[in-house]
Enzyme design. Structure first.
Site, mmCIF file in Angstrom:
data_model
loop_
_atom_site.group_PDB
_atom_site.id
_atom_site.type_symbol
_atom_site.label_atom_id
_atom_site.label_comp_id
_atom_site.label_asym_id
_atom_site.label_seq_id
_atom_site.Cartn_x
_atom_site.Cartn_y
_atom_site.Cartn_z
ATOM 1 N N PHE B 129 0.685 -1.458 0.032
ATOM 2 C CA PHE B 129 -0.602 0.048 -0.218
ATOM 3 C C PHE B 129 1.193 1.032 0.224
ATOM 4 C CE2 PHE B 129 -2.623 3.399 2.666
ATOM 5 C CZ PHE B 129 -3.426 3.516 1.230
ATOM 6 N N GLN B 130 0.938 2.102 -0.709
ATOM 7 C CA GLN B 130 1.948 3.084 -1.277
ATOM 8 C C GLN B 130 3.209 3.055 -1.311
ATOM 9 O OE1 GLN B 130 0.182 6.562 1.508
ATOM 10 N NE2 GLN B 130 -2.120 6.637 0.506
ATOM 11 N N MET B 492 -0.927 32.877 -23.470
ATOM 12 C CA MET B 492 -0.068 32.321 -23.861
ATOM 13 C C MET B 492 0.076 31.896 -25.198
ATOM 14 S SD MET B 492 2.841 34.048 -24.581
ATOM 15 C CE MET B 492 4.156 33.798 -22.950
HETATM 16 C C1 LIG Z 1 1.640 23.056 -15.602
HETATM 17 C C2 LIG Z 1 0.987 23.509 -17.098
HETATM 18 N N1 LIG Z 1 0.431 23.570 -18.299
HETATM 19 C C3 LIG Z 1 0.292 23.643 -19.154
HETATM 20 C C4 LIG Z 1 1.261 24.766 -19.793
HETATM 21 C C5 LIG Z 1 1.131 25.680 -20.736
HETATM 22 N N2 LIG Z 1 0.666 27.357 -21.113
HETATM 23 C C6 LIG Z 1 1.877 27.746 -20.993
HETATM 24 S S1 LIG Z 1 1.211 29.320 -20.557
HETATM 25 C C7 LIG Z 1 -0.351 28.758 -20.481
HETATM 26 C C8 LIG Z 1 -1.544 29.460 -20.454
HETATM 27 C C9 LIG Z 1 -1.130 30.065 -19.131
HETATM 28 O O1 LIG Z 1 -2.214 30.982 -18.507
HETATM 29 P P1 LIG Z 1 -2.732 32.368 -17.565
HETATM 30 O O2 LIG Z 1 -1.990 31.205 -16.049
HETATM 31 O O3 LIG Z 1 -4.818 32.654 -17.556
HETATM 32 O O4 LIG Z 1 -1.386 33.038 -17.545
HETATM 33 P P2 LIG Z 1 -2.073 34.184 -19.215
HETATM 34 O O5 LIG Z 1 -0.172 33.224 -20.774
HETATM 35 O O6 LIG Z 1 -3.506 33.762 -19.966
HETATM 36 O O7 LIG Z 1 -1.248 35.375 -18.435
HETATM 37 C C10 LIG Z 1 0.109 27.406 -20.794
HETATM 38 C C11 LIG Z 1 -1.991 26.325 -20.463
HETATM 39 C C12 LIG Z 1 2.275 25.297 -19.211
HETATM 40 N N3 LIG Z 1 3.202 25.806 -19.177
HETATM 41 N N4 LIG Z 1 2.275 24.163 -17.344
#
Ligand SMILES: Cc1ncc(C[n+]2csc(CCOP(=O)(O)OP(=O)(O)O)c2C)c(N)n1
Ligand SMILES: [Mg+2]
Lengths: 187, 583
Positions: B129-130, B492
């Site tokens: 377990f774990q 982004m």
């Molecule tokens: C854990 C993780 N999942 C997915 C990504 C891909 N990713 C990079 S930037 C981004 C968007 C981030 O959105 P938000 O937090 O709203 O910030 P914004 O770009 O809008 O300022 C994503 C999904 C990542 N860098 N890390």
């Protein structure tokens, strides 16, 4: 600035000296997996220095990849040193064993010729089977395998490569002494 | 003679004490001057948690709300304090929840030691377990890891862990301890580790490498230096400044090198990389000598490698030998800690000035100022931009704050517009780009620098990945200033969809709770700002507030970060965002 070369695949033999620690093989092979490199052959044994282990690994890749690979491997905490060598810098051998039905050998008179020609030897012979042994390069042990095929090879096994360098002596002991010296100077 | 032996034995006795493995672990941490541990308990690590109660004076344990929070907090702590961060987790899911943070620390060379509980040694390999093979799982992302199955291995394993995590190029270490080892008694004595024969954290610097580098520097007409986090990790900020001021050359920072030298330094040309400043990126392909200092030519910095600085000679000052010639083939390198190599090379270079060369950068900077920067920090539209939030923060704190970000557009905006003044004042996830990093890292940073103002900015997406740490912040009354820049998008990714995927916004619009209301349910103060008129005052209120505060700012939904070097383009193929092709 010159461009890093990504072509020219070639066979390299890596020799890696390490401490004897659990999981180190895994740490070393991770560096191959990460680059999607296949390990062609792998042998591990204690080196001439007690407690120091030697890995011999064969890999096919390009010069830039092997240079990076060797540095990443040497970076592992328990690795003492890692080198890569090309074909002309080493002497190497592999050993192959072939198990053949004895009856099929008795039906022919070519066996003596084959054993002689290939510099092989008979390791064991029973009423059921015969084990033949040959050391050599892969191409050589492979050729014998093909030669023996008509007689029915029941089992075949080839070892990993063992290699000794042509150019350098196994200077690891000097290297270890140098390490201790530098450490003592530093403290 | 016999009395002598007896005496020696009694001295030995005094130096050892009979304790359990759990005590030994905690005593070892105290020996390593650890004072703060971030963690989360569970079955396999209960003996250690039990003993924690006996060391409350020396060791402060912070219960996070998720193990990922614990490891990011340890990272934030390490990044601002320069000490090694420590976190605890139980076996199985506790241990696997650490992996993202360990991978992040590995990419960004952050010294942390993670202690995980493991099932009893008699159960190992039985799918108990774990039980999970955390040593195997973490191997590709740790500098070193080790499984302890006997109490008497603990002091040496911990000593090695701290030595390895902090020395040389720092990184994460994981020590997995079986439950039975925590419970065994043995004679404990602690000896710090300062030598492992197969490990060379401090390569001796070679004179001929220095000479070659100095010669290239002295011959250069248009030299340009790239500053990475290695300078901060090596504590070589002063040495770097002396080198740069003697040679007079322009320089720029990588994302993680920001803050090594204040932004207002006259030779500072900004940030490198995909969303860096135009001048340093463009001039990379125009200089005659490029000098990488404690940086690793990441692909976000180099753009297309085959078109990177082909005209220039390249020198690399780097501690990690494996980084030299890894991405970019160099003409000269100095392998060693920049704390030592920089003064050595400074002594060999001639005093110089490169004003007209610097003016060339400034010309591009003026162009960027007009085409990008002013539009971002003083926008014309009604909607608030991310950049103007940063502009206002700068006018209040003047760089005297620790700035922590999550990952996304807001991160790039923060890196571009925050007015960096002090070293170790910038905590962001660089190499791994881990969303969810910001809030827990800010929490760790506040523990690591209790007297400083810690400001975090996150996006609406990333904040929702680890927002449970609001609980930890509230419980500990940590005065972290949290800003959520809410654009209702995974911004982004949306930007890339707009530019490279025909504006097909697949899975990037994202809904959120009312963040200040959520904070208030944790007992954390906060407010939401939608209009420009209230922005400045709200930021001021947040910074004046005694305690944690969450400010949600509704920003323009479809803002883009420019300049940008599209993936696969050369460093000098910079887009300013006003080009016809983009419009
Ligand atoms: C854990 C993780 N999942 C997915 C990504 C891909 N990713 C990079 S930037 C981004 C968007 C981030 O959105 P938000 O937090 O709203 O910030 P914004 O770009 O809008 O300022 C994503 C999904 C990542 N860098 N890390
Ligand atoms: Mg967003």
């Amino acid at each position: 600035m010159t461009n890093i070369e990504f072509t020219n695949y070639q066979e390299y033999t890596l020799t890696i000296f390490s401490e004897n620690s659990i999981g180190l093989l895994n740490r070393i092979t991770i560096n191959f997996t990460k680059r999607k490199l296949n390990i062609e052959s792998l042998t591990v044994s204690e080196s001439a220095i007690k407690g120091v282990f030697k890995f011999t690994i064969v890999v096919i890749c390009n010069q830039h990849t092997v240079e990076n690979l060797i540095k990443q491997i040497e970076k592992q905490i328990d690795v003492l040193r890692a080198f890569y060598l090309t074909q002309d810098e080493i002497l190497h051998q592999e050993i192959a064993l072939y198990k053949i039905e004895t009856a099929s050998l008795l039906d022919t008179n070519e066996i003596e010729g084959i054993i002689r020609q290939y510099n092989a030897r008979i390791l064991e012979m029973t009423r059921e089977y015969t084990v033949i042994e040959k050391t050599g390069h892969k191409a050589e042990t492979q050729e014998l395998f093909e030669k023996l095929q008509p007689y029915g090879v029941m089992q075949f096994v080839r070892s990993g490569r063992v290699a000794i360098t042509r150019l350098k002596k196994e200077l690891l002991s000097n290297y270890l002494k140098k390490l201790e010296r530098e450490h003592n100077q530093a403290v | 003679m016999e009395t002598l032996i007896k005496e020696a034995e009694s001295i030995q006795k005094q130096q050892t004490q009979r304790v359990s493995g759990s005590d030994a672990l905690l005593l070892s941490l105290i020996e390593e001057k650890v004072s703060t541990i971030f963690g989360y308990p569970g079955g396999a690590i209960m003996p250690i948690y039990d003993k924690l109660m006996d060391y409350k004076k020396q060791l402060k344990h912070i219960l996070t709300r998720h193990e990922q929070g614990a490891v990011h907090a340890a990272q934030g702590f390490a990044r601002v304090s320069g000490k090694t961060g420590v976190c605890f987790a139980t076996s199985g899911p506790g241990a696997t929840n650490l992996i993202t943070g360990i991978a992040d620390a590995f990419m960004d060379s952050t010294p942390i030691v993670c202690i995980t509980g493991q099932v009893g040694s008699h159960l190992i390999g039985s799918d108990a377990f774990q039980e999970t093979d955390v040593v195997g799982i973490s191997m590709p992302v740790t500098k070193w890891n080790y499984q302890v199955t006997r109490a008497d291995e603990i002091p040496e394993a911990i000593a090695k862990a701290f030595y390895i995590a902090k020395s040389g190029r720092p990184g994460p270490v994981l020590i997995d301890i079986t439950k039975d080892a925590m419970l065994q008694d043995f004679d404990f004595a602690y000896k710090p580790c300062d030598y492992i024969r197969s490990y060379i954290p401090r390569p001796l610097i070679k004179e001929e490498q220095l000479n070659r580098a100095a010669q290239l520097i002295n011959e250069a007409k248009k030299p340009f230096a790239l500053i990475g986090q290695g300078v901060i990790l090596g504590g070589a900020e002063k040495e770097l400044l002396a080198f740069l001021e003697k040679t007079g050359m322009p320089f720029a920072c990588t994302l993680l090198g920001l803050g090594a030298i204040p932004n207002n330094h006259p030779q500072h040309m900004g940030m490198l990389g995909m969303h860096g400043h135009a001048a340093p990126n463009i001039k990379t392909n125009d200089c005659d000598l490029l000098i990488g200092i404690g940086m690793r030519f990441d692909d976000r910095v180099t753009g297309k490698v085959s078109k990177y600085a082909r005209q220039a000679k390249i020198i690399h000052f780097e501690l990690d030998k494996a980084e030299i010639n890894k991405i970019i083939k160099v003409d000269a390198y100095v392998n060693g800690n920049v704390k030592e190599s920089l003064p050595a090379v400074t002594a060999k270079v001639i005093k110089n000035k490169h004003q007209s060369w610097i003016d060339e950068f400034k010309l591009i900077r003026r162009d960027e100022e007009k085409r990008v920067i002013q539009k971002e920090i003083n926008p014309e539209g009604n909607k608030i931009s991310m950049g103007e939030v940063l502009r206002i923060i700068n006018t209040i704190v003047h760089g005297d704050a620790i700035f922590v970000t999550d990952v996304g557009q807001h991160q790039m905006i923060a890196s571009r517009y925050f007015d960096f003044k002090n070293t170790r004042s910038w905590v962001t996830s660089g190499g791994l780009g881990t969303m969810g990093f910001g809030l827990p890292a800010a929490m760790g940073a506040q523990f690591g620098a209790p007297d400083k103002t810690v400001i975090m900015v996150a996006g609406d997406g990333g904040f929702q990945m680890t927002l449970q740490e609001l609980g930890t912040i509230a419980y500990n009354r940590l005065p972290v200033k949290m800003i959520v820049l809410n654009n209702n998008y995974l911004g982004m990714v949306r930007q890339w969809q707009e530019l490279f995927f025909d504006e097909r916004y697949s899975a990037t619009p994202i809904s959120s709770p009312d963040f200040p209301k959520l904070a208030s349910s944790y007992g954390i103060a906060g407010e939401m700002v939608k209009e420009r008129t209230g922005l400045q005052a709200a930021i001021q209120r947040m910074l004046d507030f005694d305690g944690p505060y969450l400010l949600e700012v509704k920003v323009v939904n479809k803002g883009n970060v420019f300049p940008m070097i599209p993936q696969g383009a050369a460093v000098n193929e910079v887009l300013f965002g006003d080009e016809q092709a983009i419009k």
